[in-house]
Motif scaffolding. Structure first.
Motif, PDB file in Angstrom:
ATOM      1  N   GLU A 108       8.941  36.853  22.118  1.00 12.32           N
ATOM      2  CA  GLU A 108       8.028  36.707  23.250  1.00 12.32           C
ATOM      3  C   GLU A 108       8.843  36.538  24.528  1.00 12.32           C
ATOM      4  O   GLU A 108       9.697  35.650  24.616  1.00 12.32           O
ATOM      5  CB  GLU A 108       7.094  35.514  23.042  1.00 12.32           C
ATOM      6  CG  GLU A 108       6.120  35.709  21.897  1.00 12.32           C
ATOM      7  CD  GLU A 108       4.942  34.750  21.966  1.00 12.32           C
ATOM      8  OE1 GLU A 108       4.782  34.075  23.011  1.00 12.32           O
ATOM      9  OE2 GLU A 108       4.178  34.691  20.985  1.00 12.32           O
ATOM     10  N   SER A 142       9.611  42.938  17.592  1.00 12.20           N
ATOM     11  CA  SER A 142       8.318  42.974  18.251  1.00 12.20           C
ATOM     12  C   SER A 142       8.442  42.268  19.591  1.00 12.20           C
ATOM     13  O   SER A 142       8.472  41.034  19.662  1.00 12.20           O
ATOM     14  CB  SER A 142       7.253  42.296  17.380  1.00 12.20           C
ATOM     15  OG  SER A 142       5.973  42.400  17.980  1.00 12.20           O
ATOM     16  N   VAL A 144       6.967  41.011  22.888  1.00 11.29           N
ATOM     17  CA  VAL A 144       5.657  40.625  23.409  1.00 11.29           C
ATOM     18  C   VAL A 144       5.871  40.083  24.814  1.00 11.29           C
ATOM     19  O   VAL A 144       6.420  38.982  24.991  1.00 11.29           O
ATOM     20  CB  VAL A 144       4.988  39.571  22.513  1.00 11.29           C
ATOM     21  CG1 VAL A 144       3.594  39.231  23.048  1.00 11.29           C
ATOM     22  CG2 VAL A 144       4.916  40.049  21.064  1.00 11.29           C
ATOM     23  N   THR A 178       2.802  44.698  24.251  1.00 11.36           N
ATOM     24  CA  THR A 178       3.632  44.496  23.067  1.00 11.36           C
ATOM     25  C   THR A 178       4.222  45.835  22.666  1.00 11.36           C
ATOM     26  O   THR A 178       3.522  46.848  22.633  1.00 11.36           O
ATOM     27  CB  THR A 178       2.803  43.930  21.900  1.00 11.36           C
ATOM     28  OG1 THR A 178       2.324  42.627  22.258  1.00 11.36           O
ATOM     29  CG2 THR A 178       3.647  43.814  20.638  1.00 11.36           C
TER      30      THR A 178
END
Length: 216
Positions: A108, A142, A144, A178
């Motif tokens: 994140e 990932s 984000v 994302t």
């Protein structure tokens, strides 16, 4: 740029299916190979800063008799199609084989301009924080983006595949979005992941990825 044609052939050193373009979005740390074919004349080469009223300009001259365009002239191509990742397709020789990820590392991107507290997963860079992977895994990163800014994210020691299949090592993650990218864990070591806006990285938006002992 004003030209007979401009065609993207590679991104971050990896071949793509040649793609004709009007204009191209380039983030910090990204590289593109573009084949440009010019007529006889003098042509402006213009780079606009995203989100700012700033530009860099140069002239490409192929004919000494031609008059240069006026200073500040905006090439019409800048108002054409700006090519994004989804419009590019990888050359078959660089495409990663289809495979489900064995592990997902969620990253994140956090922080604000006001506090300048850029971080990953809400924490500033700490050399003791290491995301583990194992040799032989297909790993999904990932990204984000919880912020209102663009972040060009870079992985050391590896290249990854975007959803479109193109191979890169640096990718722009848009505000509030994302983006998942996949790579094969085939280069053991301790590797940095960071925003290639170095001001953000120095402020704390970077972390480490490391290989755990043993293989899958």
């Amino acid at each position: 740029m004003t030209s007979i044609g401009a065609s993207i052939t590679h991104t971050d050193g990896f071949a793509v299916q040649p793609k004709d373009v009007d204009a191209l979005l380039v983030g910090m740390g990204e590289r593109y190979d573009v084949l440009v074919t010019l007529k006889d004349g003098v042509f402006p080469l213009v780079a606009l800063a995203e989100g700012k009223a700033a530009a860099a300009r140069a002239l490409v001259r192929t004919s000494p008799q031609s008059a240069a365009p006026k200073p500040g002239q905006r090439p019409r191509e800048l108002d054409g199609e700006v090519v994004r990742y989804a419009k590019l397709q990888p050359h078959e020789q660089v495409r990663l084989p289809q495979r489900r990820p064995d592990r997902t590392v969620r990253l994140e991107l956090t922080g604000t301009m006001a506090a300048y507290d850029w971080a990953i997963n809400g924490k500033k860079y700490d050399p003791e924080t290491v995301a583990p992977v194992r040799s032989g895994e297909r790993v999904r990163l990932s990204f984000v983006n919880r912020t209102t800014m663009w972040h060009p994210m870079h992985l050391h020691g590896h290249t990854f595949a975007l959803p479109s299949g193109i191979r890169k090592d640096t990718v722009i993650v848009l505000p509030g979005s994302t983006l998942n990218v996949d790579f094969d864990a085939d280069n053991p070591g301790l590797w940095m992941i960071h925003c290639h806006n170095i001001y953000h990285a120095e402020s704390g938006m970077m972390t480490l990825l490391g290989y755990a002992a043993g293989s899958r």
